[in-house]
Every structure is written in structure tokens, then in C-alpha cells.
Design a protein around this motif. Structure first.
Motif, PDB file in Angstrom:
ATOM      1  N   GLN A  77      46.925  58.676  34.222  1.00 26.44           N
ATOM      2  CA  GLN A  77      47.340  58.158  35.534  1.00 26.44           C
ATOM      3  C   GLN A  77      48.849  57.913  35.451  1.00 26.44           C
ATOM      4  OE1 GLN A  77      47.718  54.241  35.198  1.00 26.44           O
ATOM      5  NE2 GLN A  77      45.643  53.716  34.520  1.00 26.44           N
TER       6      GLN A  77
ATOM      7  N   LYS B  29      41.950  63.861  31.053  1.00 27.65           N
ATOM      8  CA  LYS B  29      41.583  63.877  32.483  1.00 27.65           C
ATOM      9  C   LYS B  29      41.641  62.499  33.134  1.00 27.65           C
ATOM     10  CE  LYS B  29      37.687  66.232  31.881  1.00 27.65           C
ATOM     11  NZ  LYS B  29      36.479  66.998  32.114  1.00 27.65           N
ATOM     12  N   ALA B  30      41.728  61.437  32.320  1.00 34.92           N
ATOM     13  CA  ALA B  30      41.781  60.080  32.882  1.00 34.92           C
ATOM     14  C   ALA B  30      43.211  59.566  32.991  1.00 34.92           C
ATOM     15  CB  ALA B  30      40.957  59.129  32.010  1.00 34.92           C
TER      16      ALA B  30
ATOM     17  N   ASN C   5      42.153  61.757  44.628  1.00 30.76           N
ATOM     18  CA  ASN C   5      40.751  61.421  44.899  1.00 30.76           C
ATOM     19  C   ASN C   5      40.248  60.217  44.124  1.00 30.76           C
ATOM     20  OD1 ASN C   5      40.646  63.652  46.525  1.00 30.76           O
ATOM     21  ND2 ASN C   5      40.096  64.996  44.812  1.00 30.76           N
ATOM     22  N   ARG C   6      41.120  59.550  43.419  1.00 31.20           N
ATOM     23  CA  ARG C   6      40.589  58.386  42.695  1.00 31.20           C
ATOM     24  C   ARG C   6      41.568  57.209  42.720  1.00 31.20           C
ATOM     25  NH1 ARG C   6      42.403  58.428  36.945  1.00 31.20           N
ATOM     26  NH2 ARG C   6      43.436  60.411  36.588  1.00 31.20           N
ATOM     27  N   ILE C   7      40.973  56.038  42.554  1.00 30.53           N
ATOM     28  CA  ILE C   7      41.776  54.816  42.451  1.00 30.53           C
ATOM     29  C   ILE C   7      42.000  54.589  40.957  1.00 30.53           C
ATOM     30  CG2 ILE C   7      41.639  52.304  42.734  1.00 30.53           C
ATOM     31  CD1 ILE C   7      39.753  52.974  45.172  1.00 30.53           C
ATOM     32  N   PHE C   8      43.218  54.292  40.551  1.00 32.61           N
ATOM     33  CA  PHE C   8      43.404  53.978  39.134  1.00 32.61           C
ATOM     34  C   PHE C   8      43.819  52.529  38.975  1.00 32.61           C
ATOM     35  CE2 PHE C   8      47.684  55.443  40.270  1.00 32.61           C
ATOM     36  CZ  PHE C   8      48.491  54.509  39.637  1.00 32.61           C
ATOM     37  N   ARG C   9      43.558  52.045  37.776  1.00 30.95           N
ATOM     38  CA  ARG C   9      43.805  50.624  37.523  1.00 30.95           C
ATOM     39  C   ARG C   9      44.581  50.485  36.230  1.00 30.95           C
ATOM     40  NH1 ARG C   9      39.017  46.179  37.309  1.00 30.95           N
ATOM     41  NH2 ARG C   9      40.022  44.697  35.935  1.00 30.95           N
TER      42      ARG C   9
ATOM     43  N   THR D 109      42.778  54.914  29.408  1.00 28.16           N
ATOM     44  CA  THR D 109      42.456  56.340  29.605  1.00 28.16           C
ATOM     45  C   THR D 109      41.533  56.926  28.546  1.00 28.16           C
ATOM     46  OG1 THR D 109      44.293  57.176  28.243  1.00 28.16           O
ATOM     47  CG2 THR D 109      44.770  56.747  30.581  1.00 28.16           C
TER      48      THR D 109
ATOM     49  N   MET E  26      44.006  65.991  41.920  1.00 29.00           N
ATOM     50  CA  MET E  26      42.897  65.262  41.291  1.00 29.00           C
ATOM     51  C   MET E  26      43.094  63.750  41.460  1.00 29.00           C
ATOM     52  SD  MET E  26      41.203  66.296  37.692  1.00 29.00           S
ATOM     53  CE  MET E  26      42.564  65.689  36.679  1.00 29.00           C
ATOM     54  N   LEU E  27      44.365  63.307  41.190  1.00 32.71           N
ATOM     55  CA  LEU E  27      44.654  61.873  41.297  1.00 32.71           C
ATOM     56  C   LEU E  27      44.412  61.335  42.704  1.00 32.71           C
ATOM     57  CD1 LEU E  27      47.864  60.582  39.521  1.00 32.71           C
ATOM     58  CD2 LEU E  27      45.648  59.487  39.697  1.00 32.71           C
TER      59      LEU E  27
END
Ligand code: NAD
Length: 388
Positions: free
Chosen positions: A212, A209-210, A4-8, A260, A1-2
């Protein structure tokens, strides 16, 4: 899942931490070019002698100040505007918040309103505040909310029985000063409730789910410290090691949840707090084991890890069986720290559930929860927390 996304990860707040850390306050005020301070605290913090202690630090450095302490738990939105007016009348250009979440959330919002037009109501929601306000230094005296570094101010409209959240990076204090010595006067029941609030922050962020990698690391560290120190802080209020752990754990938990959000305990805690005036930490403590039981299947591996952090034996168990142990561990912790109330004890009845579930469902904490609830699920979670 991670993948597929950019985290900040962003933290604009400078953190100063340690026993006696309030000594650093004058340097920070000078660095931020504050010439007169609005010292925001509440009557309980004043009674515990904390406000005088801080006033002395300011006096010894020749920094003028004015005290604003018209704040009650679950602080009212109009108190922010009165505080802003008082700051303007007294010529204050810098805000120092001293207290639990109620005083700090008010202090932060006053700071915002010293640099922005209109009413604090105009900025309810996320990322609506147009610009930074006056410098704010936050000094927590409870170990729970982590408000000293978060983007949030949670305020109440007591007439309408709603809690309103202002979330903005401009609402992060410039400096957080964590001085564990300021928390030894906290009574056991507030230590317990606020400590369970910090745990709910770390845990809900960890399984949601958010989450990181950076927030996960912070959540794990915070949960470890709470697992080893919350019981001691409650039963030995003057144990500085435990107080140190808990104040740092609550700050670290807030660093975890800032980017998050949280989960269903917090989604339900807000309307339950607004309508039934249940202290924020207490309502989270009551809900957390029920929400964990419901969420288990959304993230079995993480719940197994939580069981291990809380020292539950998991050898030879399936992941599912080990995950169940995390719920047992938190029920035991809640019991040990003396939180035995149920939602029924605060007057919640079956007839209230529809309203609470509907209000909870619109929370930003719902979409990130590891399991998407129906309205009936939310009502059932409240029913479960009415009995135990
Ligand atoms: P609180 O600030 O309402 O304080 C609870 C009581 O403890 C008060 O009566 C206070 O006077 C007393 N107290 C505080 N420090 C003391 C000390 N050292 N010695 C003796 N008494 C002391 O409680 P809280 O749980 O810290 O804050 C709750 C508020 O924070 C709620 O409004 C909640 O919604 C909000 N909140 C904010 C965030 C955020 O990110 N900003 C996060 C979670 C909760």
C-alpha cells in the motif's frame, strides 16, 4: 487494484532513535509506570557487554531489575513461560528486551503472558491474543528483524521442529529504542545475514499484493539505505554512519511489512529454519535471488525500480531486461557481504523438499506473493537454492 480496497496503517510503538538513545530508557519506564524491570537478553548479547551497559543505565536511575537470559537463537516457546514465571517470582511489572530477534521476540511474548491467561501456545496465529500484557520496551542489537516494532513473535518448538508465530497488535512493544552504538560489536557474518533479512523484509513487502502507498514509501527508503550501507557495515564494523543506516533501515523495513506480510522467501525460510537450523537471515539471503527470479513476471515494473535503487544501469533496456538486473544486483550484494552458502551446505537434500514445500505452502506469506506458486514451484525454488 488499490482503488478497490481500503488500506490501514497502524503503529502503536513510540520510536526513540539515535546514538546514545538508551539514555532515554528510564524516562520511558517511569512513564509506563514500571516499578521493576525484567531485563531479557541472551548469552551472546551479555558477552558483548550490552546487558551490563543497560543494567548500568537502570542502576544510575535507581530502577530495580532482574535479568533473564535463558535464550538461544530461534528461541524456544517454553523459554517464554520460564521467563514469565521468573518475572512473577521477582515481582517485575515491565519487560525490557535487549538483543536480536531471538531476545526481543521472547521479551515481547513474556510481556503478553504477564497480562493473559494460559500458555503462549494458545495465542499462536494472528489476532488471537485477547488483551495487552505488561509494558514492553524493545532495544535491538542486530539490524535485521525489526522485531522492536512488529506485531510478531517467532518462537520454536524444537522437539516438533516447527516455528510458531504469535501475531497481534498487543505484541507491538510500547517503545522501541534504536541505538546504533549497540550494533558495532556485531560480527561481520551476523551483520551480513541480519542485513539481508532486513532487505528481504523491505523487498518482499514492496512487490507483494498487499503493499500500500505507506508501506511502499517505507520499503523504498529502507532499500536505499541498505543499498548504500550494508557492505560498509559488514567490512567496517565500527563505521557508525553505516550502522546507523542499517539499524534504521531494518526498523523502517519492519514498518513496511507489519501490515503487508512478506513473500515466498519467508514462507520457505520458516520450515527450513525449523528443520535445518539455518540462521534466519542466512536462509533468507540464500533464497531471495531465486524467489526474485521466480516472481519477476508478477511485478516487472517494481523489480525494475529495485534494480535502479541498487544502482544497476537500466537506460535503453526493456522493463523485462531492467527487472532482471534487480536479481543480478542482489546476487552481487549477497556475494559481497560473504554469504556464499547454499541450502545443500546445511544438509537439505531432494528427499526433504516435499515436506518443506508443504509446510511453506500454508504460510500467510504465500497468498500475498506476487505469483501464486504450486508445490512443485516451491520445491524448484529450493532446488535452485541448493546449487547456488
Ligand atoms: P539472533 O537474535 O538469534 O542473534 C544472533 C546472534 O547474534 C546471537 O548469538 C546473539 O547473541 C548475537 N548478537 C546479537 N546482538 C549482538 C551484538 N550487538 N554483538 C554481538 N553479538 C550479538 O538473530 P536475529 O537475526 O536478530 O533474530 C532471529 C530471530 O528473529 C529468528 O528466530 C527469527 O525467526 C526471528 N524474526 C522475528 C521477526 C519479528 O517480526 N518478530 C522478524 C524476522 C525474524
Amino acid at each position: 487494484m488499490l482503488l478497490n480496497r481500503i488500506f490501514r496503517y497502524e503503529l502503536p510503538t513510540v520510536i526513540e532513535f539515535g546514538n546514545g538513545a538508551i539514555r532515554t530508557l528510564p524516562d520511558h519506564i517511569n512513564r509506563l509506570k514500571g516499578t521493576k524491570v525484567l531485563l531479557v537478553s541472551d548469552p551472546g548479547v551479555q558477552k558483548a557487554g550490552m546487558t551490563d551497559k543497560l543494567a548500568l543505565v537502570l542502576e544510575n536511575s535507581g530502577i530495580p531489575y532482574s535479568i533473564y537470559s535463558d535464550i538461544e537463537p530461534d528461541p524456544d516457546i517454553e523459554g517464554v513461560m520460564r521467563g514469565r514465571d521468573e518475572a512473577l517470582a521477582a515481582g517485575c511489572d515491565c519487560v525490557v528486551g535487549l538483543g536480536g530477534g531471538s531476545a526481543l521476540d521472547t521479551a515481547k511474548a513474556i510481556g503478553l503472558m504477564l497480562g493473559n491467561e494460559g500458555h503462549i501456545r494458545d495465542y499462536v496465529g494472528i489476532n488471537i491474543v485477547p488483551k495487552k500484557g505488561a509494558p514492553v520496551i524493545a532495544i535491538p542489537t542486530t539490524a535485521g528483524t525489526g522485531s522492536e516494532i512488529t506485531i510478531w513473535s517467532v518462537l520454536s518448538d524444537k522437539e516438533a521442529e516447527v516455528k510458531l508465530s504469535v501475531g497481534s497488535p498487543y505484541n507491538c512493544p510500547d517503545v522501541a529504542i534504536g541505538d546504533p552504538e549497540l550494533t558495532t560489536s556485531l560480527p561481520a557474518h551476523i551483520t551480513a545475514a541480519t542485513g539481508m533479512d532486513a532487505l528481504t523484509h523491505a523487498l518482499e513487502s514492496y512487490v507483494n499484493k498487499a503493499t500500500q502507498p505507506i508501506s511502499e514509501a517505507l520499503s523504498i527508503q529502507s532499500m536505499k539505505m541498505i543499498a548504500r550501507s550494508l557492505r560498509t557495515a559488514v567490512v567496517q564494523g565500527d563505521n557508525l554512519e553505516a550502522r546507523y543506516d542499517m539499524l534504521l533501515a531494518s526498523l523502517i523495513a519492519a514498518m513496511a511489512f507489519n501490515p503487508t506480510r512478506l513473500g515466498l522467501s519467508h514462507a520457505l525460510a520458516i520450515p527450513l529454519g525449523a528443520h535445518f537450523h539455518i540462521p534466519h537471515g542466512t536462509v533468507n539471503a540464500i533464497l531471495l535471488p531465486e524467489v526474485m527470479q521466480y516472481n519477476l513476471i508478477g511485478n516487472l515494473g517494481k523489480f525494475k525500480e529495485i534494480a535502479q535503487i541498487f544502482d544497476m544501469p537500466t537506460d535503453g533496456l526493456s522493463t523485462r531486461e531492467a527487472a532482471e538486473k534487480s536479481v543480478m544486483a542482489i546476487r552481487q550484494l549477497k556475494q559481497d557481504v560473504g554469504i556464499t552458502q547454499t541450502l545443500s551446505d546445511f544438509g537439505l537434500t531432494e528427499g526433504d523438499l516435499d515436506l518443506i514445500a508443504k509446510e511453506a505452502m500454508v504460510s500467510g506469506n504465500v497468498p500475498v506473493n506476487p505469483r501464486m506458486p504450486t508445490l512443485e514451484d516451491l520445491k524448484q525454488l529450493c532446488r535452485d537454492a541448493m546449487d547456488r
